[in-house]
Design an enzyme around this catalytic site. Structure first.
Site, PDB file in Angstrom:
ATOM      1  N   GLU A 133     -69.772 -45.145  43.317  1.00  0.00           N
ATOM      2  CA  GLU A 133     -68.541 -45.820  42.877  1.00  0.00           C
ATOM      3  C   GLU A 133     -67.906 -45.178  41.653  1.00  0.00           C
ATOM      4  O   GLU A 133     -66.742 -45.460  41.341  1.00  0.00           O
ATOM      5  CB  GLU A 133     -68.821 -47.306  42.624  1.00  0.00           C
ATOM      6  N   ASP A 167     -63.576 -49.152  53.052  1.00  0.00           N
ATOM      7  CA  ASP A 167     -63.569 -50.178  51.999  1.00  0.00           C
ATOM      8  C   ASP A 167     -63.112 -49.556  50.675  1.00  0.00           C
ATOM      9  O   ASP A 167     -62.314 -50.138  49.936  1.00  0.00           O
ATOM     10  CB  ASP A 167     -64.956 -50.826  51.854  1.00  0.00           C
ATOM     11  N   HIS A 196     -68.993 -50.799  56.774  1.00  0.00           N
ATOM     12  CA  HIS A 196     -68.026 -49.811  56.298  1.00  0.00           C
ATOM     13  C   HIS A 196     -68.766 -48.479  56.141  1.00  0.00           C
ATOM     14  O   HIS A 196     -69.029 -48.023  55.040  1.00  0.00           O
ATOM     15  CB  HIS A 196     -67.377 -50.260  54.984  1.00  0.00           C
ATOM     16  N   TYR A 227     -55.652 -37.145  69.202  1.00  0.00           N
ATOM     17  CA  TYR A 227     -55.163 -37.089  67.829  1.00  0.00           C
ATOM     18  C   TYR A 227     -54.579 -35.698  67.564  1.00  0.00           C
ATOM     19  O   TYR A 227     -55.213 -34.700  67.901  1.00  0.00           O
ATOM     20  CB  TYR A 227     -56.312 -37.295  66.845  1.00  0.00           C
ATOM     21  N   HIS A 285     -72.684 -36.217  84.600  1.00  0.00           N
ATOM     22  CA  HIS A 285     -73.347 -37.123  85.540  1.00  0.00           C
ATOM     23  C   HIS A 285     -73.094 -36.698  86.973  1.00  0.00           C
ATOM     24  O   HIS A 285     -71.969 -36.401  87.352  1.00  0.00           O
ATOM     25  CB  HIS A 285     -72.876 -38.563  85.338  1.00  0.00           C
TER      26      HIS A 285
END
Ligand SMILES: [Zn+2]
Ligand SMILES: [Zn+2]
Length: 441
Positions: free
Chosen positions: A415, A143, A138, A340, A284
């Site tokens: 946290e 998470d 994660h 997006y 390339h």
């Protein structure tokens, strides 16, 4: 497209006020300020987050995570739909009072990154990705997002009796992109009806970022994260001996001119006050020092932050590449596949919800710069007005420049930031429903 341009002739404050009214909101109306989380809930959110962290799952494979989410929502009496866009979970909390519907979104997927944090709950999971054995981590903090939204679901379910309307919980798979040959993410969730029955009037989400310290919450009105598109260009020339270039057409020289011209478009041909980017990540062509090849392939990315710039930017890229090739008697083909959209924070919604963000974050609320990364929350925010905010997770004893970025094998989440995330999403949902209820006939 739903982006309503604000009339530039109006005074900005009045334009914003009108945009707020257009959303059916009563500015200033708010529910109670969500208090500090009970210690037991903080512990559970941390426990959920560590469990997800230790058991990360790649995009479209989030079955264990989804099962834990679904069990939690069901235990709260929230109606659920599972298997949405493969592994997504959609929950509907029905309040005791009639009213509008608001959606909260969290993403659940991890990344093919081998963790190097040394944390006691670090991931040791390995899998095969694109034919190679890799670690799973994660490394983007999803998470934390999942655990935060589970916590918010608990706080909102506790307030069900007085809730004027519905809250839809969108636990989304594959934000980082579906595996090759598969579809997934927000777009597929929308196609599979995640925003129907009930139809939310707005959607909120957040992302953890180490650019801000724990305790900080950042927002930006309008384009907040970039629209992102892959750029594929093939330049065809004519192969020849490199000692006799006039005998052929050199696609390497043409490709070089194209690179320089395209990456200069944002600064010279687009309104440079609105950021856009063209970058190449791969070129390339050829196999040997003294052979000019037939063909060169270029791969790059295009970013923009203002939805209205998109078409002009794409046209200029395509036209410039083709004309440069033509001028050298080569042929360029340009492909810009679907990508997006801009993660666009509705200005009216952002203005209406600022007091809610301030209520939970206090002095920790900051106006952020836009980010040139992309985020597939953008698909939800393209369907209905959205607001996406950034939650600071950098430990106070780490300098901003020293914090490992998202997607790094050393990415860590302080946290102590998680409770603010839970309160933010809860407050946004409560206040949005309260504002709509105040404005109801
Ligand atoms: Zn990510
Ligand atoms: Zn992410």
């Amino acid at each position: 497209m739903r982006h309503r341009p604000v009339n530039p002739l109006l005074h900005p404050a009045r334009a914003t006020f009108l945009a707020v009214l257009a959303l059916g909101l009563a500015p200033g109306a708010s529910a109670e300020t969500v208090p500090a989380l009970p210690e037991a809930l903080v512990e559970r959110v941390v426990e959920w987050r560590r469990d997800f962290h230790q058991n990360p799952e790649l995009s479209n494979r989030e079955t264990r995570t989804a099962a834990r989410v679904a069990a939690h929502l069901e235990s709260l009496g929230i109606e659920i739909r599972t298997g949405v866009a493969h592994t997504g979970v959609v929950g509907v909390l029905r309040g005791g009072l009639p009213g509008a519907t608001v959606a909260l979104r969290a993403d659940m997927d991890a990344l093919p990154v081998t963790e190097e944090t040394g944390l006691p709950f670090a991931s040791k999971v390995r899998t095969t990705y694109a034919g190679r054995e890799v670690g799973v981590m994660h490394a983007c903090g999803h998470d934390a997002h999942t655990a935060i939204l589970m916590g918010a679901a608990e706080l909102l379910a506790e307030r069900r009796a007085t809730l004027p309307g519905q809250v839809v919980f969108l636990f989304q798979p594959a934000e980082e992109g579906a595996p090759a040959g598969e579809r997934g993410g927000a777009r597929l969730m929308i196609e599979e009806g995640a925003l129907e029955d009930p139809r939310p009037a707005a959607v909120f989400g957040l992302h953890v970022v180490p650019q801000y310290a724990a305790g900080e919450l950042a927002y930006r009105s309008g384009g907040a994260m970039a629209g992102s598109n892959r750029l594929e260009i093939t330049v065809r020339g004519r192969q020849t001996h490199a000692a006799y270039p006039w005998m052929g057409v050199d696609p390497i020289a043409v490709a070089s001119r194209i690179v320089l011209a395209l990456q200069a478009i944002p600064g010279r041909r687009m309104d440079a006050r609105l950021p856009s980017i063209v970058s190449f990540g791969s070129i390339h062509g050829g196999v040997r020092h003294n052979i000019i090849p037939d063909e060169v392939e270029l791969l790059g990315t295009i970013r923009h932050l203002e939805p209205s710039m998109r078409d002009e930017l794409f046209e200029r890229i395509e036209r410039t590449a083709i004309k440069i090739a033509e001028s050298q008697e080569a042929l360029a083909s340009v492909s810009i596949p679907d990508g997006y959209p801009v993660t666009y924070n509705d200005p009216g919604l952002t203005a209406a919800m600022l007091p809610s963000l301030r209520a939970v974050a206090g002095d920790g609320l900051v106006e952020g710069l836009p980010r040139t990364g992309a985020e597939d929350f953008a698909f939800f925010a393209r369907e209905i007005p959205g607001l996406y905010v950034w939650l600071g997770i950098r430990s106070p004893d780490v300098a901003e420049g020293d914090a490992a970025p998202n997607h790094s094998p050393r990415f860590v989440v302080d946290e102590s930031a998680l409770p603010l995330g839970v309160r933010t999403l809860t407050q946004l949902a409560l206040d949005f429903l309260a504002q709509r209820a105040m404005n109801a006939p």
